[in-house]
Design an enzyme around this catalytic site. Structure first.
Site, short mmCIF file in Angstrom:
data_model
loop_
_atom_site.label_atom_id
_atom_site.label_comp_id
_atom_site.label_asym_id
_atom_site.label_seq_id
_atom_site.Cartn_x
_atom_site.Cartn_y
_atom_site.Cartn_z
N ARG A 29 0.80 -1.23 0.00
CA ARG A 29 0.00 0.00 0.00
C ARG A 29 0.83 1.28 0.00
O ARG A 29 0.29 2.37 -0.19
CB ARG A 29 -0.97 -0.01 1.18
CG ARG A 29 -2.19 -0.89 0.92
CD ARG A 29 -3.29 -0.56 1.89
NE ARG A 29 -3.09 -1.24 3.18
CZ ARG A 29 -3.53 -0.75 4.34
NH1 ARG A 29 -4.15 0.41 4.39
NH2 ARG A 29 -3.32 -1.42 5.46
N GLY A 99 4.22 -15.83 6.80
CA GLY A 99 3.52 -15.42 8.02
C GLY A 99 4.49 -15.02 9.12
O GLY A 99 5.69 -15.27 9.04
N GLY A 122 9.36 -3.79 12.02
CA GLY A 122 10.14 -2.71 11.41
C GLY A 122 9.29 -1.53 10.97
O GLY A 122 9.82 -0.46 10.68
N ALA A 403 27.68 45.85 0.53
CA ALA A 403 26.63 45.23 -0.27
C ALA A 403 27.16 44.83 -1.63
O ALA A 403 27.89 45.59 -2.27
CB ALA A 403 25.46 46.19 -0.42
#
Ligand code: UD1
Ligand code: MG
Length: 484
Positions: A29, A99, A122, A403
């Site tokens: 998913r 499993g 995990g 600058a």
């Protein structure tokens, strides 16, 4: 009275913890090429959060069960843990994935008989070490302890089946559960602590005669009951601690939960956050007293903020030390990478400033808008207030860098240093072609391109001399033809 409890506590104190982390699943998913357990939470792969937890528990070892994306997962772990490795980590492969029981069976050769096995996943990154210590205490080195939770919507989880007197009898998976069992709201979190020697015996007895044709780790509960080994449920009420990541939505939810935790820790330390929902800490943020942080700031790696530091809105700060009283104005980007960045006490940085690796600012330095500093040291009181670049420079006390002025540090092949001694005033729009040294107290006229060292105390100007031609008439446009 040498109570049973004392004996159990002694057993616990002496039982080594062997953490087994299941990480072989696919994570369909996530719809990602990256293995699920490598997706980052707070900038760190999920699996590494779980390894951090194992380390916090001072586990004797962590055995990671890999399958999908095994090489990538193993490489990422090895790389990310190299620097801090105190934990002994080994990997076992589970091919194919039959499993959770089958997964833990693969770890058996790595498990000594004398330990307590703590089974983690995990993809469950936010379990507090304190919770796991309680679970381990509940197991007491010789019982099966399950971490459980009440859930209003328990669908999908294994249910904790208890006897009339409340004793845990079994875990029944959703797909195998009777309607009555499905009504049970106490679920198994996926986390258990179990004595290794018992675990090994029970794993050998697993079968896959169930609705999913899988070897269920959860079936060991009924073996424990049959063998007369007590099964204890340690129930918690904080769902975040056992929440797994199966989709980008769940990952984002856990990220927000984690960030809110960080925000609360910081506030408990006295940090004033403009909005605890709008800060992200991806690493370690250390703060002294009276630090204030405005909205939408991101902190990465190791960042330390001294007393009274103020961070404006929308700053990104990584691997940096900001000393007491410094003010970082909004939209400033600081990234020390591996070299680090230091901002001295009382300095003012930003808005819109960029400090890159090796920027070392002394006390009361001012770095203003659109100024970039890289691998440069600025001594106390130095200022570069607008639109400037200081790269590979050593800048003395009270220097004023005008600058639009820059150090030209790169000749296309090599980097060279610029040294600007104390009290130099560099005018606007100057180019200092390195290697070059500007002597103390000197002044550089605006618009100069300097290629040679300048003497102390002198005014140095290197630009075309100004010429004025009197009564200059510009070319004129031809008059427009009138429109009819
Ligand atoms: C499992 C439990 C369930 C519990 C739930 C909590 C079993 C049989 N069921 O459900 O009681 O409520 O966790 O989330 O244990 N994995 C492997 N190899 C495998 C299968 C899984 O490494 O062959 C890993 C997955 O990557 C995952 C973890 O084990 O990290 C759990 O697997 P998952 O399929 O999410 O658990 P469930 O079977 O849904
Ligand atoms: Mg499953």
């Amino acid at each position: 009275m040498t109570s049973e409890l004392q004996v159990q506590n002694t057993a616990l104190e002496h039982a080594a913890i062997d953490v087994v982390i299941m990480a072989a699943g696919k994570g369909t998913r996530m719809k990602s090429r990256l293995p699920k357990v490598l997706h980052p939470l707070a900038g760190r792969p999920l699996l590494l959060h779980v390894l951090d937890t194992a380390q916090a528990l001072q586990a004797r070892q962590a055995v990671v069960i890999t399958g999908h994306g095994a090489t990538e997962v193993e490489a990422a772990c090895a790389m990310a843990t190299r620097a801090t490795a105190q934990l002994v980590i080994s990997f076992v492969r589970q091919e194919p994935q039959l499993g959770t029981g089958h997964a833990v069976q693969q770890a058996v050769p790595a498990l000594a008989d004398d330990g307590v096995v703590l089974v983690l996943s995990g993809d469950v990154p936010l379990t507090a070490p304190a919770t796991l210590r309680q679970l381990l205490a509940a197991s007491a080195g010789n019982q099966l302890a399950l971490l459980t939770l009440e859930m209003a919507e328990p669908s999908g989880y294994g249910r904790i089946v208890r006897s009339a007197s409340g004793i845990v009898q079994a875990i029944v998976e959703q797909k195998d559960a009777t309607p009555a069992q499905r009504a049970i709201t106490e679920i198994y979190s996926g986390i258990m602590a179990v004595p290794a020697i018992q675990l090994k015996r029970w794993l050998a007895r697993l079968d896959n005669h169930n609705a999913q044709g899988e070897y269920y780790l959860t079936d060991i509960v009924k073996f424990a009951v049959a063998d007369g080994v007590p099964v204890v449920a340690h129930k918690i009420d904080d769902a975040v601690q056992v929440a797994g990541v199966n989709s980008p939505v769940q990952l984002a939810q856990l990220e927000r939960a984690y960030q809110l935790q960080q925000a609360h820790h910081l506030m408990e330390e006295g940090v004033r956050l403009a909005d605890p929902a709008r800060i992200d800490v991806r690493g370690v943020l250390q703060c002294a007293h009276d630090v204030t942080i405005d909205v939408n700031c991101v902190f990465e790696g190791q960042v330390s903020l001294g007393e009274g530091v103020s961070i404006g809105a929308n700053c990104v700060i990584a691997n940096a030390v900001i000393e007491a009283g410094a003010v970082i104005h909004p939209f400033t980007h600081i990234d020390g990478e591996t070299l680090g960045v230091t901002v001295g006490a009382g300095s003012l940085v930003g808005p819109f400033a960029r400090l890159r690796p090796g920027a070392r600012l002394g006390a009361d330095v001012h770095i203003g808008n659109f100024v970039e500093v890289k691998n440069s040291t600025l001594a106390a009181g130095a200022k570069a207030n607008h639109l400037a670049y200081l790269g590979d420079a050593t800048v003395g006390e009270r220097v004023n860098f005008g600058a639009g002025s820059i150090t030209a540090n790169y000749d296309g092949a090599n980097k060279h240093r610029t040294t600007i001694e104390a009290d130099v005033h560099v005018g606007s729009n100057c180019v200092l072609v390195a290697p070059i040294t500007l002597g103390a107290g000197g002044t550089v006229g605006g618009g100069s391109t300097l290629t040679k060292d300048t003497p102390s105390g002198a005014l140095s100007v290197a630009r075309g001399k100004q010429v004025s031609i009197a009564n200059w008439s510009r070319p004129q446009k031809a008059p427009k033809a009138p429109t009819v």
